[in-house]
Design a protein around this motif. Structure first.
Motif, PDB file in Angstrom:
ATOM      1  N   LYS A 110     -22.873 -24.625 -11.321  1.00  0.00           N
ATOM      2  CA  LYS A 110     -23.976 -24.133 -12.154  1.00  0.00           C
ATOM      3  C   LYS A 110     -24.435 -25.201 -13.141  1.00  0.00           C
ATOM      4  O   LYS A 110     -25.640 -25.352 -13.396  1.00  0.00           O
ATOM      5  CB  LYS A 110     -23.556 -22.867 -12.903  1.00  0.00           C
ATOM      6  N   GLU A 111     -23.474 -25.948 -13.698  1.00  0.00           N
ATOM      7  CA  GLU A 111     -23.832 -27.010 -14.640  1.00  0.00           C
ATOM      8  C   GLU A 111     -24.665 -28.083 -13.936  1.00  0.00           C
ATOM      9  O   GLU A 111     -25.667 -28.577 -14.478  1.00  0.00           O
ATOM     10  CB  GLU A 111     -22.548 -27.628 -15.225  1.00  0.00           C
ATOM     11  N   ARG A 112     -24.251 -28.442 -12.714  1.00  0.00           N
ATOM     12  CA  ARG A 112     -25.002 -29.442 -11.939  1.00  0.00           C
ATOM     13  C   ARG A 112     -26.423 -28.942 -11.662  1.00  0.00           C
ATOM     14  O   ARG A 112     -27.407 -29.673 -11.842  1.00  0.00           O
ATOM     15  CB  ARG A 112     -24.245 -29.725 -10.630  1.00  0.00           C
ATOM     16  N   ARG A 113     -26.558 -27.692 -11.255  1.00  0.00           N
ATOM     17  CA  ARG A 113     -27.883 -27.120 -10.996  1.00  0.00           C
ATOM     18  C   ARG A 113     -28.715 -27.103 -12.277  1.00  0.00           C
ATOM     19  O   ARG A 113     -29.919 -27.400 -12.262  1.00  0.00           O
ATOM     20  CB  ARG A 113     -27.756 -25.697 -10.437  1.00  0.00           C
ATOM     21  N   LEU A 115     -28.397 -29.068 -14.887  1.00  0.00           N
ATOM     22  CA  LEU A 115     -28.814 -30.435 -15.229  1.00  0.00           C
ATOM     23  C   LEU A 115     -29.961 -30.915 -14.330  1.00  0.00           C
ATOM     24  O   LEU A 115     -30.897 -31.586 -14.794  1.00  0.00           O
ATOM     25  CB  LEU A 115     -27.626 -31.399 -15.141  1.00  0.00           C
ATOM     26  N   GLU A 116     -29.882 -30.558 -13.037  1.00  0.00           N
ATOM     27  CA  GLU A 116     -30.966 -30.935 -12.115  1.00  0.00           C
ATOM     28  C   GLU A 116     -32.264 -30.249 -12.529  1.00  0.00           C
ATOM     29  O   GLU A 116     -33.328 -30.880 -12.561  1.00  0.00           O
ATOM     30  CB  GLU A 116     -30.590 -30.559 -10.668  1.00  0.00           C
ATOM     31  N   GLU A 117     -32.143 -28.953 -12.862  1.00  0.00           N
ATOM     32  CA  GLU A 117     -33.336 -28.204 -13.306  1.00  0.00           C
ATOM     33  C   GLU A 117     -33.860 -28.802 -14.606  1.00  0.00           C
ATOM     34  O   GLU A 117     -35.080 -28.943 -14.795  1.00  0.00           O
ATOM     35  CB  GLU A 117     -32.969 -26.728 -13.486  1.00  0.00           C
ATOM     36  N   LEU A 118     -32.934 -29.172 -15.511  1.00  0.00           N
ATOM     37  CA  LEU A 118     -33.334 -29.781 -16.781  1.00  0.00           C
ATOM     38  C   LEU A 118     -34.062 -31.105 -16.536  1.00  0.00           C
ATOM     39  O   LEU A 118     -35.088 -31.390 -17.178  1.00  0.00           O
ATOM     40  CB  LEU A 118     -32.099 -29.991 -17.660  1.00  0.00           C
ATOM     41  N   LYS A 119     -33.556 -31.898 -15.583  1.00  0.00           N
ATOM     42  CA  LYS A 119     -34.241 -33.169 -15.258  1.00  0.00           C
ATOM     43  C   LYS A 119     -35.634 -32.913 -14.707  1.00  0.00           C
ATOM     44  O   LYS A 119     -36.592 -33.593 -15.087  1.00  0.00           O
ATOM     45  CB  LYS A 119     -33.427 -33.953 -14.206  1.00  0.00           C
ATOM     46  N   ARG A 120     -35.728 -31.931 -13.807  1.00  0.00           N
ATOM     47  CA  ARG A 120     -37.044 -31.610 -13.235  1.00  0.00           C
ATOM     48  C   ARG A 120     -38.012 -31.180 -14.331  1.00  0.00           C
ATOM     49  O   ARG A 120     -39.168 -31.644 -14.381  1.00  0.00           O
ATOM     50  CB  ARG A 120     -36.908 -30.494 -12.187  1.00  0.00           C
ATOM     51  N   ARG A 121     -37.542 -30.312 -15.200  1.00  0.00           N
ATOM     52  CA  ARG A 121     -38.421 -29.816 -16.259  1.00  0.00           C
ATOM     53  C   ARG A 121     -38.782 -30.935 -17.248  1.00  0.00           C
ATOM     54  O   ARG A 121     -39.920 -31.020 -17.727  1.00  0.00           O
ATOM     55  CB  ARG A 121     -37.774 -28.643 -17.000  1.00  0.00           C
ATOM     56  N   THR A 126     -42.768 -34.561 -19.213  1.00  0.00           N
ATOM     57  CA  THR A 126     -43.256 -35.923 -19.411  1.00  0.00           C
ATOM     58  C   THR A 126     -44.626 -36.081 -18.736  1.00  0.00           C
ATOM     59  O   THR A 126     -45.563 -36.665 -19.317  1.00  0.00           O
ATOM     60  CB  THR A 126     -42.258 -36.953 -18.846  1.00  0.00           C
ATOM     61  N   ILE A 127     -44.732 -35.571 -17.518  1.00  0.00           N
ATOM     62  CA  ILE A 127     -46.001 -35.666 -16.785  1.00  0.00           C
ATOM     63  C   ILE A 127     -47.099 -34.908 -17.532  1.00  0.00           C
ATOM     64  O   ILE A 127     -48.214 -35.420 -17.740  1.00  0.00           O
ATOM     65  CB  ILE A 127     -45.846 -35.130 -15.341  1.00  0.00           C
ATOM     66  N   LEU A 128     -46.754 -33.665 -17.969  1.00  0.00           N
ATOM     67  CA  LEU A 128     -47.747 -32.857 -18.679  1.00  0.00           C
ATOM     68  C   LEU A 128     -48.134 -33.506 -20.013  1.00  0.00           C
ATOM     69  O   LEU A 128     -49.304 -33.478 -20.437  1.00  0.00           O
ATOM     70  CB  LEU A 128     -47.225 -31.439 -18.908  1.00  0.00           C
ATOM     71  N   ASP A 129     -47.119 -34.102 -20.688  1.00  0.00           N
ATOM     72  CA  ASP A 129     -47.403 -34.784 -21.960  1.00  0.00           C
ATOM     73  C   ASP A 129     -48.332 -35.970 -21.726  1.00  0.00           C
ATOM     74  O   ASP A 129     -49.263 -36.205 -22.513  1.00  0.00           O
ATOM     75  CB  ASP A 129     -46.079 -35.254 -22.583  1.00  0.00           C
ATOM     76  N   THR A 130     -48.094 -36.694 -20.652  1.00  0.00           N
ATOM     77  CA  THR A 130     -48.956 -37.837 -20.327  1.00  0.00           C
ATOM     78  C   THR A 130     -50.366 -37.366 -20.042  1.00  0.00           C
ATOM     79  O   THR A 130     -51.357 -37.951 -20.526  1.00  0.00           O
ATOM     80  CB  THR A 130     -48.390 -38.596 -19.106  1.00  0.00           C
ATOM     81  N   GLU A 131     -50.517 -36.288 -19.273  1.00  0.00           N
ATOM     82  CA  GLU A 131     -51.837 -35.740 -18.963  1.00  0.00           C
ATOM     83  C   GLU A 131     -52.540 -35.286 -20.224  1.00  0.00           C
ATOM     84  O   GLU A 131     -53.735 -35.501 -20.419  1.00  0.00           O
ATOM     85  CB  GLU A 131     -51.707 -34.542 -18.002  1.00  0.00           C
TER      86      GLU A 131
END
Length: 143
Positions: A110-113, A115-121, A126-131
């Motif tokens: 669950k922690e790995r998932r 962290l992966e979800e946290l990285k995606r978000r 970051t993408i939305l902030d750049t836009e």
């Protein structure tokens, strides 16, 4: 005849002295035997007393031995019960250790998932902030 009478009287006196001597010897012998009987009776009484004391001690020792045997049996039964309890506790501990290992594994997954979800978000943010920055610059440029 007179000689024979004197000789006979001497023989009678001699026999009477022998009889008196034998009676005296017999009396002394009877007295010694009586004393020996008393000594033997006393010795027999002492031996009987000693035997009774030893029998009493033996009975007391038997009672103590039986009590100790009973205590040993009780302690052995308690030991078997404790060993049984310990075996059950070991099984329970082993089961709980298995559960803990499974929970740790599940938590790591669950922690790995997470962290992966946290990285995606974070990447999405970051993408939305750049836009947003681009749109803000474009809006500022157009203003």
């Amino acid at each position: 005849v007179a000689m024979e009478t004197v000789s006979l009287e001497h023989q009678i006196q001699s026999v009477q002295r022998h009889i008196a001597f034998l009676k005296k010897e017999q009396m002394e012998l009877l007295h010694d035997l009586h004393l020996e009987i008393l000594r033997l009776q006393k010795h027999c009484s002492e031996l009987t007393h000693d035997l009774e004391m030893k029998e009493l001690e033996a009975r007391q020792q038997d009672v103590l031995d039986r009590e100790l045997e009973e205590k040993c049996r009780a302690m052995e039964a308690q030991l078997r019960e404790k060993e049984k309890d310990n075996q059950e506790l070991r099984k329970e501990l082993q089961h709980k250790e298995t559960l803990v290992a499974a929970l740790r594994s599940s938590l790591r997954t669950k922690e790995r998932r997470f962290l992966e979800e946290l990285k995606r978000r974070s990447h999405r943010v970051t993408i939305l902030d750049t836009e947003l920055q681009k749109q803000t610059e474009a809006a500022a440029y157009l203003s």
